[in-house]
Write an enzyme that holds these catalytic residues in place. Structure first.
Site, PDB file in Angstrom:
ATOM      1  N   CYS A   1      13.087  11.889   5.982  1.00 17.57           N
ATOM      2  CA  CYS A   1      13.231  11.470   7.381  1.00 17.57           C
ATOM      3  C   CYS A   1      14.663  11.649   7.865  1.00 17.57           C
ATOM      4  O   CYS A   1      14.912  11.710   9.059  1.00 17.57           O
ATOM      5  CB  CYS A   1      12.805  10.014   7.530  1.00 17.57           C
ATOM      6  SG  CYS A   1      13.715   8.931   6.413  1.00 17.57           S
TER       7      CYS A   1
ATOM      8  N   GLU B   1       9.019  16.116  15.754  1.00 20.41           N
ATOM      9  CA  GLU B   1       9.300  16.142  14.319  1.00 20.41           C
ATOM     10  C   GLU B   1       8.380  17.144  13.612  1.00 20.41           C
ATOM     11  O   GLU B   1       7.167  17.120  13.818  1.00 20.41           O
ATOM     12  CB  GLU B   1       9.086  14.741  13.733  1.00 20.41           C
ATOM     13  CG  GLU B   1       9.499  14.642  12.280  1.00 20.41           C
ATOM     14  CD  GLU B   1       9.270  13.245  11.690  1.00 20.41           C
ATOM     15  OE1 GLU B   1       8.194  12.664  11.933  1.00 20.41           O
ATOM     16  OE2 GLU B   1      10.167  12.764  10.979  1.00 20.41           O
TER      17      GLU B   1
ATOM     18  N   LYS C   1       0.843  -1.198   0.000  1.00 21.61           N
ATOM     19  CA  LYS C   1       0.000   0.000   0.000  1.00 21.61           C
ATOM     20  C   LYS C   1       0.878   1.248   0.000  1.00 21.61           C
ATOM     21  O   LYS C   1       1.603   1.494   0.953  1.00 21.61           O
ATOM     22  CB  LYS C   1      -0.889   0.028   1.246  1.00 21.61           C
ATOM     23  CG  LYS C   1      -1.940   1.140   1.156  1.00 21.61           C
ATOM     24  CD  LYS C   1      -2.647   1.401   2.473  1.00 21.61           C
ATOM     25  CE  LYS C   1      -2.058   2.529   3.246  1.00 21.61           C
ATOM     26  NZ  LYS C   1      -2.000   3.827   2.578  1.00 21.61           N
TER      27      LYS C   1
ATOM     28  N   GLU D   1      10.083   1.619  10.337  1.00 22.88           N
ATOM     29  CA  GLU D   1      10.994   2.740  10.042  1.00 22.88           C
ATOM     30  C   GLU D   1      10.207   4.016  10.278  1.00 22.88           C
ATOM     31  O   GLU D   1       9.312   4.349   9.498  1.00 22.88           O
ATOM     32  CB  GLU D   1      11.462   2.669   8.583  1.00 22.88           C
ATOM     33  CG  GLU D   1      12.215   1.401   8.213  1.00 22.88           C
ATOM     34  CD  GLU D   1      13.584   1.313   8.854  1.00 22.88           C
ATOM     35  OE1 GLU D   1      14.130   2.362   9.249  1.00 22.88           O
ATOM     36  OE2 GLU D   1      14.101   0.193   8.985  1.00 22.88           O
TER      37      GLU D   1
HETATM   38  P1  NAD Z   1       1.989   8.145   8.090  1.00 27.87           P
HETATM   39  O1  NAD Z   1       2.387   7.326   9.258  1.00 27.87           O
HETATM   40  O2  NAD Z   1       0.845   9.060   8.225  1.00 27.87           O
HETATM   41  O3  NAD Z   1       1.620   7.192   6.859  1.00 27.87           O
HETATM   42  C1  NAD Z   1       2.536   6.257   6.328  1.00 27.87           C
HETATM   43  C2  NAD Z   1       1.766   5.140   5.660  1.00 27.87           C
HETATM   44  O4  NAD Z   1       1.067   4.418   6.660  1.00 27.87           O
HETATM   45  C3  NAD Z   1       0.700   5.604   4.680  1.00 27.87           C
HETATM   46  O5  NAD Z   1       0.623   4.671   3.627  1.00 27.87           O
HETATM   47  C4  NAD Z   1      -0.561   5.583   5.514  1.00 27.87           C
HETATM   48  O6  NAD Z   1      -1.742   5.435   4.774  1.00 27.87           O
HETATM   49  C5  NAD Z   1      -0.311   4.374   6.390  1.00 27.87           C
HETATM   50  N1  NAD Z   1      -0.998   4.384   7.688  1.00 27.87           N
HETATM   51  C6  NAD Z   1      -1.311   5.442   8.453  1.00 27.87           C
HETATM   52  N2  NAD Z   1      -1.916   5.031   9.580  1.00 27.87           N
HETATM   53  C7  NAD Z   1      -1.946   3.677   9.530  1.00 27.87           C
HETATM   54  C8  NAD Z   1      -2.444   2.664  10.401  1.00 27.87           C
HETATM   55  N3  NAD Z   1      -3.025   2.969  11.551  1.00 27.87           N
HETATM   56  N4  NAD Z   1      -2.303   1.382  10.031  1.00 27.87           N
HETATM   57  C9  NAD Z   1      -1.700   1.055   8.878  1.00 27.87           C
HETATM   58  N5  NAD Z   1      -1.233   1.961   8.000  1.00 27.87           N
HETATM   59  C10 NAD Z   1      -1.351   3.259   8.328  1.00 27.87           C
HETATM   60  O7  NAD Z   1       3.312   8.883   7.619  1.00 27.87           O
HETATM   61  P2  NAD Z   1       3.439   9.940   6.444  1.00 27.87           P
HETATM   62  O8  NAD Z   1       2.872  11.222   6.923  1.00 27.87           O
HETATM   63  O9  NAD Z   1       2.978   9.332   5.171  1.00 27.87           O
HETATM   64  O10 NAD Z   1       5.044  10.062   6.315  1.00 27.87           O
HETATM   65  C11 NAD Z   1       5.809  10.912   7.081  1.00 27.87           C
HETATM   66  C12 NAD Z   1       6.456  10.181   8.226  1.00 27.87           C
HETATM   67  O11 NAD Z   1       7.239   9.087   7.744  1.00 27.87           O
HETATM   68  C13 NAD Z   1       7.433  11.038   9.007  1.00 27.87           C
HETATM   69  O12 NAD Z   1       7.261  10.802  10.375  1.00 27.87           O
HETATM   70  C14 NAD Z   1       8.792  10.530   8.541  1.00 27.87           C
HETATM   71  O13 NAD Z   1       9.856  10.740   9.455  1.00 27.87           O
HETATM   72  C15 NAD Z   1       8.521   9.091   8.353  1.00 27.87           C
HETATM   73  N6  NAD Z   1       9.504   8.470   7.483  1.00 27.87           N
HETATM   74  C16 NAD Z   1      10.421   7.618   8.028  1.00 27.87           C
HETATM   75  C17 NAD Z   1      11.391   7.041   7.228  1.00 27.87           C
HETATM   76  C18 NAD Z   1      12.417   6.089   7.788  1.00 27.87           C
HETATM   77  O14 NAD Z   1      13.083   5.439   7.006  1.00 27.87           O
HETATM   78  N7  NAD Z   1      12.563   5.975   9.092  1.00 27.87           N
HETATM   79  C19 NAD Z   1      11.410   7.325   5.864  1.00 27.87           C
HETATM   80  C20 NAD Z   1      10.468   8.208   5.348  1.00 27.87           C
HETATM   81  C21 NAD Z   1       9.506   8.768   6.160  1.00 27.87           C
END
Ligand code: NAD
Length: 485
Positions: A287, A389, A178, A253
């Site tokens: 990130c 963050e 997804k 991650e």
């Molecule tokens: P998010 O957590 O809102 O969403 C990420 C993904 O998870 C999306 O596909 C979303 O639809 C899904 N999702 C959200 N809630 C969920 C749930 N309860 N169950 C299952 N899936 C769910 O994050 P975002 O806003 O898309 O991305 C930004 C975040 O990602 C920042 O915190 C950033 O630091 C982090 N990030 C981390 C890394 C890493 O490698 N550590 C890399 C890139 C981004």
């Protein structure tokens, strides 16, 4: 192969593109123009069930496919991404808001590299054996986990989507993947080229939808044996809450609040040039960006003056223009969050040294979500601005006088993803690197990536590691077999 992007995207299930069973769709918005330019399925547990059925059906064949055949198919996917790089890059930019040149140079290039790298991983992956003198020999089988779930965020859409899918497939699993509902299009296009590359139906199923409806249905499904997730710490917590009692394999991650530590004895020009990138690349929505800049006191004023000057000269503009160094923020919701964080920094007593405002462009992008790259100083390590963050083009400056103080500041958050150290003194670099609480440390560089290295964070930045053999191990189960002589 037709890579036209329809107004209504569809899920890829069992080799077919189909709409959501519920008939529910979500708007897809171009953040540079604020225009709705498509709709994506808001899939739910019924769609997930269909995808799991298809994946289970395909598993026997794919998990027994010879490594050389897997290599050929995965490598072909990489070639097709390269062949259609322009189409992918434009789609990524329209979905995400980043400059088109950046989509080409980083996102799409790296998505192909992920497939190419793990294609060879399928050929080279091997397992251990442990001989017991004159008694027995142990050998370890590394078998595919089965049907696995991969969930990715919006900041590096295809780059991070493929970083999970490629090793999962190389290890012989079938995948339910997804992408973020905010940036779905390149994942849809990837589905199109997978069939062309010879990936059998059902091996990769791509579902679109939001977190609560589609993401959680993937995490909850008992037929999905492992979850590889990249996203926010908040969503990671929720996923762990569901998946841990089901004893699923989990790789998380999560977020970061990374320190960028600048000692007076660094290579100044290289540090300045790289710090501009580590602060503001992709509008600070990486990130790994260094959002807390820690500067040795003796060069604090010099750094501040030069950094402000360079930051003010960044060109914010239409992501389709080559001259734009900064594009749009990914969504209105995220734009509002960042603007609220800037307001909070002021309330906390911070001084805005550069930026701090929304930007209104002319013409095509007049309604887009743009924010000036922003520098804040005058805040201590414990305030929200320096501990939570923001994930936007916003950095803070803090000064230190000793190595101990630098380490204290660096480690003063609940996150521990990445860090950067700037010094010409290799002993100092080694000491700081060993004591810093982070999974990734860059010395005199940033975002220098070797795909073989372990990637991931400590503390609230996650659990587990991706990359190289770490990813191949995550996507396989080890089974030890002991044979007595
Ligand atoms: P998010 O957590 O809102 O969403 C990420 C993904 O998870 C999306 O596909 C979303 O639809 C899904 N999702 C959200 N809630 C969920 C749930 N309860 N169950 C299952 N899936 C769910 O994050 P975002 O806003 O898309 O991305 C930004 C975040 O990602 C920042 O915190 C950033 O630091 C982090 N990030 C981390 C890394 C890493 O490698 N550590 C890399 C890139 C981004």
């Amino acid at each position: 192969m037709n890579l036209a992007i329809p107004f209504h995207l569809e899920n890829l299930i069992g080799g077919n593109f189909i709409g959501p069973l519920s008939g529910q769709f979500i708007n897809n918005i171009n953040p540079a123009t604020a225009e709705v330019y498509g709709q994506i399925p808001n899939s739910n547990e019924q769609d997930v069930q269909l995808a799991v059925n298809a994946a289970q059906k395909a598993l026997e064949e794919w998990s027994n496919t010879p490594a050389e055949k897997k290599f050929i198919v995965l490598n072909r996917i990489a070639e097709l991404i390269d062949e259609h790089a322009e189409t992918f890059a434009l789609a990524e930019t329209n979905d995400q808001g980043k400059p088109l040149w950046l989509s080409k140079k980083v996102d799409i290039y790296r998505a192909a590299a992920n497939f190419r790298f793990f294609a060879t991983g399928a050929l080279h992956f091997s397992s251990e054996s442990h001989a017991m003198e004159n008694t027995a020999i142990n050998y370890t089988l590394r078998q595919p986990v089965g049907v696995v779930g991969c969930i990715s965020p919006w900041n590096l859409p295809l780059y991070l989507f493929t970083w999970k899918i490629a090793p999962a497939l190389a290890a012989g699993n079938c995948v339910i993947a997804k992408p973020s509902e905010i940036t779905p299009v390149t994942a849809f296009l990837l589905g199109k080229i997978c069939a062309e590359a010879g990936l059998p139906a059902g091996v990769l199923n791509i579902l679109h939808g939001d977190g609560p409806s589609c993401g959680e249905a993937i995490v909850k499904h008992p037929g999905i044996k492992a979850i590889s997730f990249t996203g926010s710490t908040r969503a990671g917590e929720q996923i762990a809450r569901i998946a841990a009692p089901m004893f699923k394999k989990l790789s998380l991650e999560l977020g970061g609040k990374n320190p960028n530590i600048i000692f007076a004895d660094c290579n100044w020009e290289k540090m300045m040039e790289t710090t501009m990138r580590s602060s503001f690349s992709n509008q600070g929505q990486i990130c790994l960006c260094g959002s807390r800049i820690l500067i040795e006191a003796s060069v604090y004023e010099k750094f501040k003056t030069e950094f402000i000057q360079r930051t003010r000269s960044l060109t914010i503009g239409d992501p389709l223009e080559d001259s734009s160094q900064q594009g749009a923020i990914v969504s209105k919701v995220h734009f509002d969050k960042i603007m609220n964080c800037i307001a909070l920094a002021k309330e906390e007593g911070g001084t805005i040294l550069a930026g701090g405002n929304a930007v209104q462009l002319q013409g095509r992008c007049a309604n887009g979500y743009f924010i000036e790259p922003t520098i804040i100083e005058g805040l201590g390590p414990d305030c929200k601005t320096n501990t939570e963050e923001i994930f936007g083009p916003v950095v803070t400056l803090q000064l230190f006088t000793t190595i101990e103080e630098a380490l204290q500041l660096a480690n003063a958050t609940s996150y521990g993803l990445a860090s950067t150290i700037w010094t010409q003194d290799i002993s100092k670099a080694n000491i700081v690197a060993s004591k810093i609480e982070a999974g990734i440390v860059w010395v005199n560089c940033w975002l220098q990536r070797d795909l073989r290295t372990p990637f991931g964070g400590v503390k609230n930045s996650g659990v587990g590691r991706e990359g190289g053999w770490e990813a191949m191990k995550f996507f396989t189960e080890a089974k030890n077999i002991c044979v007595e002589f």
